[in-house]
Design a protein around this motif. Structure first.
Motif, PDB file in Angstrom:
ATOM      1  N   TYR A 157      -1.958   5.839   1.817  1.00  0.00           N
ATOM      2  CA  TYR A 157      -2.359   4.643   2.544  1.00  0.00           C
ATOM      3  C   TYR A 157      -3.472   5.013   3.514  1.00  0.00           C
ATOM      4  N   SER A 158      -4.340   4.048   3.783  1.00  0.00           N
ATOM      5  CA  SER A 158      -5.414   4.270   4.746  1.00  0.00           C
ATOM      6  C   SER A 158      -5.445   3.108   5.727  1.00  0.00           C
ATOM      7  N   SER A 174      -4.858  -0.864   5.179  1.00  0.00           N
ATOM      8  CA  SER A 174      -4.029  -1.189   4.013  1.00  0.00           C
ATOM      9  C   SER A 174      -3.155  -2.385   4.353  1.00  0.00           C
ATOM     10  N   SER A 200       2.037  -4.021   1.431  1.00  0.00           N
ATOM     11  CA  SER A 200       1.990  -3.119   0.285  1.00  0.00           C
ATOM     12  C   SER A 200       2.632  -1.765   0.591  1.00  0.00           C
TER      13      SER A 200
END
Length: 78
Positions: free
Chosen positions: A4-5, A8, A12
């Motif tokens: 994840y960044s 995000s 999700s």
């Protein structure tokens, strides 16, 4: 393993979200989730599908240290 960044969609992120016990009844607070590799995700509880901030372990440790040392108290609305 999912990576994840920042930004995000929080919806999700497959993780258990936790909010402070001091959270108000209308849910206005931030929620945190533990991610693989010691990362921490932060989201706005009033927009649970919105963007999440993703912190590396050292970044989150620095934040917690600052909070413990009252470095952010000037930001509290009174």
């Amino acid at each position: 393993m999912q990576e994840y960044s920042n930004g995000s969609p929080a919806a999700s992120i497959d993780a258990a979200w936790t909010k402070s016990r001091k959270s108000t009844a209308n849910g206005q607070c931030v929620e945190l989730a533990s991610l693989p590799g010691g990362k921490v995700a932060v989201r706005n509880s009033t927009d649970p599908a919105g963007p999440a901030l993703i912190f590396e372990p050292a970044e989150f440790d620095a934040f917690l240290d600052g909070a413990r040392n009252r470095e952010f108290d000037h930001l509290i609305a009174r």
